[in-house]
Every structure is written in C-alpha cells, then in structure tokens.
Design an enzyme around this catalytic site. Structure first.
Site, PDB file in Angstrom:
ATOM      1  N   GLY A  11       0.839  -1.212   0.000  1.00  0.00           N
ATOM      2  CA  GLY A  11       0.000   0.000   0.000  1.00  0.00           C
ATOM      3  C   GLY A  11       0.865   1.249   0.000  1.00  0.00           C
ATOM      4  O   GLY A  11       1.885   1.307   0.688  1.00  0.00           O
ATOM      5  N   ARG A  72       1.130  -5.148  -5.430  1.00  0.00           N
ATOM      6  CA  ARG A  72       1.325  -6.357  -4.615  1.00  0.00           C
ATOM      7  C   ARG A  72       1.451  -7.498  -5.623  1.00  0.00           C
ATOM      8  O   ARG A  72       0.459  -7.933  -6.184  1.00  0.00           O
ATOM      9  CB  ARG A  72       0.128  -6.557  -3.679  1.00  0.00           C
ATOM     10  CG  ARG A  72      -0.008  -5.438  -2.638  1.00  0.00           C
ATOM     11  CD  ARG A  72      -1.098  -5.749  -1.634  1.00  0.00           C
ATOM     12  NE  ARG A  72      -1.104  -4.790  -0.548  1.00  0.00           N
ATOM     13  CZ  ARG A  72      -2.027  -3.829  -0.381  1.00  0.00           C
ATOM     14  NH1 ARG A  72      -3.033  -3.720  -1.225  1.00  0.00           N
ATOM     15  NH2 ARG A  72      -1.948  -2.999   0.634  1.00  0.00           N
ATOM     16  N   ASP A 103       5.434  -5.115   5.877  1.00  0.00           N
ATOM     17  CA  ASP A 103       6.016  -6.439   6.159  1.00  0.00           C
ATOM     18  C   ASP A 103       6.012  -7.368   4.949  1.00  0.00           C
ATOM     19  O   ASP A 103       6.908  -8.200   4.798  1.00  0.00           O
ATOM     20  CB  ASP A 103       5.382  -7.092   7.393  1.00  0.00           C
ATOM     21  CG  ASP A 103       3.874  -7.182   7.302  1.00  0.00           C
ATOM     22  OD1 ASP A 103       3.298  -6.717   6.289  1.00  0.00           O
ATOM     23  OD2 ASP A 103       3.256  -7.719   8.230  1.00  0.00           O
ATOM     24  N   THR A 126       4.286   2.556   5.414  1.00  0.00           N
ATOM     25  CA  THR A 126       2.885   2.112   5.518  1.00  0.00           C
ATOM     26  C   THR A 126       2.156   3.048   6.473  1.00  0.00           C
ATOM     27  O   THR A 126       2.724   3.435   7.499  1.00  0.00           O
ATOM     28  CB  THR A 126       2.752   0.657   6.026  1.00  0.00           C
ATOM     29  OG1 THR A 126       1.387   0.437   6.431  1.00  0.00           O
ATOM     30  CG2 THR A 126       3.642   0.346   7.207  1.00  0.00           C
ATOM     31  N   ASP A 128      -0.136   2.236   8.365  1.00  0.00           N
ATOM     32  CA  ASP A 128      -0.676   1.484   9.506  1.00  0.00           C
ATOM     33  C   ASP A 128       0.190   1.538  10.767  1.00  0.00           C
ATOM     34  O   ASP A 128      -0.299   1.221  11.856  1.00  0.00           O
ATOM     35  CB  ASP A 128      -0.896   0.015   9.112  1.00  0.00           C
ATOM     36  CG  ASP A 128      -2.072  -0.148   8.175  1.00  0.00           C
ATOM     37  OD1 ASP A 128      -2.847   0.803   8.020  1.00  0.00           O
ATOM     38  OD2 ASP A 128      -2.217  -1.245   7.588  1.00  0.00           O
ATOM     39  N   ASP A 130       2.310  -0.491  11.743  1.00  0.00           N
ATOM     40  CA  ASP A 130       2.331  -1.801  12.408  1.00  0.00           C
ATOM     41  C   ASP A 130       3.629  -2.564  12.163  1.00  0.00           C
ATOM     42  O   ASP A 130       3.615  -3.773  11.984  1.00  0.00           O
ATOM     43  CB  ASP A 130       1.122  -2.637  11.938  1.00  0.00           C
ATOM     44  CG  ASP A 130       1.101  -2.810  10.429  1.00  0.00           C
ATOM     45  OD1 ASP A 130       1.893  -2.143   9.727  1.00  0.00           O
ATOM     46  OD2 ASP A 130       0.301  -3.618   9.932  1.00  0.00           O
ATOM     47  N   GLY A 171      -6.530   0.319   9.087  1.00  0.00           N
ATOM     48  CA  GLY A 171      -5.716  -0.482  10.005  1.00  0.00           C
ATOM     49  C   GLY A 171      -6.225  -1.900   9.937  1.00  0.00           C
ATOM     50  O   GLY A 171      -7.033  -2.316  10.758  1.00  0.00           O
ATOM     51  N   ARG A 172      -5.765  -2.624   8.911  1.00  0.00           N
ATOM     52  CA  ARG A 172      -6.284  -3.971   8.646  1.00  0.00           C
ATOM     53  C   ARG A 172      -6.091  -4.896   9.849  1.00  0.00           C
ATOM     54  O   ARG A 172      -6.980  -5.633  10.212  1.00  0.00           O
ATOM     55  CB  ARG A 172      -5.568  -4.546   7.420  1.00  0.00           C
ATOM     56  CG  ARG A 172      -6.170  -5.821   6.917  1.00  0.00           C
ATOM     57  CD  ARG A 172      -5.559  -6.249   5.612  1.00  0.00           C
ATOM     58  NE  ARG A 172      -4.207  -5.752   5.429  1.00  0.00           N
ATOM     59  CZ  ARG A 172      -3.688  -5.450   4.256  1.00  0.00           C
ATOM     60  NH1 ARG A 172      -4.398  -5.565   3.173  1.00  0.00           N
ATOM     61  NH2 ARG A 172      -2.441  -5.037   4.166  1.00  0.00           N
TER      62      ARG A 172
HETATM   63  O1  F6P Z   1      -1.715   0.406   3.612  1.00  0.00           O
HETATM   64  C1  F6P Z   1      -2.301  -0.411   4.576  1.00  0.00           C
HETATM   65  C2  F6P Z   1      -3.762  -0.394   4.411  1.00  0.00           C
HETATM   66  O2  F6P Z   1      -4.112   0.932   4.405  1.00  0.00           O
HETATM   67  C3  F6P Z   1      -4.629  -1.139   5.413  1.00  0.00           C
HETATM   68  O3  F6P Z   1      -4.916  -0.462   6.576  1.00  0.00           O
HETATM   69  C4  F6P Z   1      -5.839  -1.442   4.580  1.00  0.00           C
HETATM   70  O4  F6P Z   1      -6.550  -2.527   5.055  1.00  0.00           O
HETATM   71  C5  F6P Z   1      -5.253  -1.735   3.257  1.00  0.00           C
HETATM   72  O5  F6P Z   1      -4.091  -0.946   3.164  1.00  0.00           O
HETATM   73  C6  F6P Z   1      -6.146  -1.541   2.090  1.00  0.00           C
HETATM   74  O6  F6P Z   1      -5.366  -1.589   0.938  1.00  0.00           O
HETATM   75  P1  F6P Z   1      -5.844  -1.860  -0.539  1.00  0.00           P
HETATM   76  O7  F6P Z   1      -7.103  -1.129  -0.720  1.00  0.00           O
HETATM   77  O8  F6P Z   1      -4.699  -1.351  -1.335  1.00  0.00           O
HETATM   78  O9  F6P Z   1      -6.002  -3.324  -0.644  1.00  0.00           O
END
Ligand code: F6P
Length: 323
Positions: A11, A72, A103, A126, A128, A130, A171-172
């Site tokens: 991300g 990704r 990560d 990131t 997040d 985290d 914040g997944r």
């Molecule tokens: O960058 C991390 C994050 O913002 C997470 O908190 C969120 O769940 C995810 O990316 C969503 O990313 P995408 O929409 O790119 O799958």
C-alpha cells in the site's frame, strides 16, 4: 557497491516520494548510481527499470503517492517470478536494493536475499504503523492528521444533530491510527483489534447513564476490529440502545493520499539516507527505523515476526478522558 535499485511496494503511504528522493540524492552524493524500479516486485520481474538522476526527484517531496508506483505482486511469490526478477537485476548490474514498504515488502526482500544473495535494506512505508523496529512508519503521521481532519468535520454535524457516529479508520490488523486519531479527536470510544474487551467496555460505558451526560458522540473503529466493521458494530449497538440517532462514516482511502506532513517528510528523508548508508556499510537483510529519535537497524525476520504493541499509556489515557 556501484548501482542500487529503489522501489516501493504494498500500500502506498504519504512520504514515500520523500524517501525515494533521499535514496537517490544520498546515493548520488556517495558516487552510487540509482535505478528506479516501477510497480514494486512486478516491475522488477518485467524489467521496468530506469536510471534516476537527482533532478528526476526534484519537486516530489510534497506529494503523496509514489512516483515509482506500487503493486502487490503475486508472481514474485513464485520461484519462477523471483528468477525472472533476479535476471533483470543482473542485466541492469544492480548490486543492492532499497525497498520501501511494509512487512510483505520485507518478506519478499528476505526470501530474495536467501535465494540470490542480493543485499537489501528496507525502509518502513505504511500508514498502519504496524512494523516492529521503528516508533513510526512513513505515512502514519499524515494518515492520522487526515483522519483527524475528517473527525473534526463529522463532530460539527454530530453536535448539531445530537447524533452518535461510528467512524471507521484504516488499520487492517492494527489500531494505531484509531488510537491516535481517537485521542486527538476527543472520541468517546475507541475500538481496536489489539484490545479484546473494548466493545463490552463501550456498552458498559453507555449503560452507565449517571456518568454519561453527552448529547452527541464519536466512536472510532479500527478497520481490523474483531467485533466487526463499523456498520456491523453500529447495528449491534442499536439493538442495545435504540434511542440513539446513529450514523456510520468509513473514511477509507482518503487516509492513504495527500501531502505528507513535515514529520513524515523528515522521517522519510532520514530513513532513505540511512538505508543507503547501511547498504554502503555492507549491511543487508534488515530494515532501518527510528526508535527514541535514533536510527536503528533491525533484521527483516525480527521486523516481520515481532509485533509492535499498542501504546498502553495512550490507551489508558483514552479511557480516562472519555469519561
Ligand atoms: O496500507 C495499509 C492499508 O491501508 C490497510 O490499513 C488497509 O486494510 C489496506 O491498506 C487496504 O489496501 P488496498 O485497498 O490497497 O487493498
């Protein structure tokens, strides 16, 4: 080390451009050529690689997103994909990498090092926050401020209508954005994946009518909250408390974009420079971070497998202040 590659992966996060700029300018300062690899590991596989001069990174420090694009890559998770990526690096004579991401990015770089011995240093990018091995990740400060701006606006309308808002922030798997934005935004409740009893505590708090005199309310929900997403939680809440006029707002990807804050630009610049210095010093398979205002280096495997805990002092503070 004569030529290094730099890329962003996973991300995007505000401040990634400032980090790319710092890598290019620091390496050039030390007589090392820099190649920009577009779209992360996918661009490495496809050979989407071009030389970056200091002038190519002029006028980017103030922009969110990443000039190198990001992805990704599923193909890089395969042996065949990594072989293709290695062949491209050999073709461009790249003998070191700076990878900017989370990560997943570090995991890819670690596997690549084990298989092909390409030295890599990671920089934590990131929103997040985290990642173990740094107090803050690049993009977190900006994301918190973006969320805060939205929370302040929602507060105006919540107040006018005496409404209760559940506001979901990103914040997944982690509640760092939720906790910081919640405290700064004066939230009455904050729900985080790291705290198991938070929803029950919220219900107890609302049941305590004598203590609770507020007419409107803001509850912050982290995207990864175990009790469900903001819509599910608001529904459950309404089953218990039908008297409240409840609304839900999911802030979503606005938190990923926008001008990086001064803190993020400084962090990204510091870490971009540190990553180059570590590669020059012969370090590899590790990431740079800032802990207690000092640059530190943490092996990838530690940064990936150790988890960063929520700041307990801030969590306790949020409880005291929401009374
Ligand atoms: O960058 C991390 C994050 O913002 C997470 O908190 C969120 O769940 C995810 O990316 C969503 O990313 P995408 O929409 O790119 O799958």
């Amino acid at each position: 080390m004569k030529k290094i590659g730099v890329f962003t992966s996973g991300g995007d996060a505000p401040g990634m451009n400032a980090c790319i700029r710092a890598v290019v300018r620091s390496a050039t300062y030390h007589g090392i050529d820099v190649y920009g690899i577009r779209s992360g590991y996918q661009g490495m596989i496809e050979g989407d690689i071009a030389k970056l001069e200091p002038k190519d990174v002029a006028n980017i420090i103030q922009y969110g997103g990443t000039i190198l694009k990001t992805a990704r890559s599923k193909e890089f998770m395969t042996l065949e994909g990594r072989k293709k990526a290695y062949e491209q690096l050999v073709k461009f004579e790249i003998d070191g990498l700076v990878c900017i991401g989370g990560d997943g990015t570090y995991t890819g770089a670690g596997i690549f090092f084990d298989e092909y011995g390409i030295p890599s240093i990671g920089a934590p990018g990131t929103i997040d926050n985290d990642l173990y091995g740094t107090d803050f990740t690049i993009g977190f400060d900006t994301a918190v401020n973006t969320a805060l701006d939205a929370i302040d606006r929602i507060r105006d309308t919540a107040d006018s209508h005496n409404r209760l808002f559940f506001i979901e922030v990103m914040g997944r798997d982690s509640g760092f954005i939720a906790l910081n934005a919640g405290i700064a935004g004066g939230a009455e409740g904050i729900l985080l994946p790291e705290i198991m009893s938070d929803y029950d505590d919220l219900i107890k708090h609302f049941n305590n009518k004598e203590k609770r005199r507020k007419e409107f309310s803001i509850i912050i929900v982290a995207e990864g909250e175990k009790e469900g997403n903001a819509f599910e939680i608001s529904k459950k809440f309404q089953d218990n408390f039908s008297g409240y006029d409840v609304r839900v707002s999911v802030l979503g990807h606005i938190q990923r974009g926008g001008k990086p804050s001064a803190n993020d630009r400084i962090l990204a610049s510091t870490l971009g420079n540190a990553a180059v210095e570590q590669l020059m010093a012969g370090k590899s398979n590790a990431c740079v971070g800032v802990v207690n205002a000092e640059v530190v280096v943490t092996p990838f495997h530690e940064a990936i497998y150790k988890s960063k805990s929520i700041n307990q002092t801030l969590w306790n503070l949020s409880k005291i202040l929401s009374n």
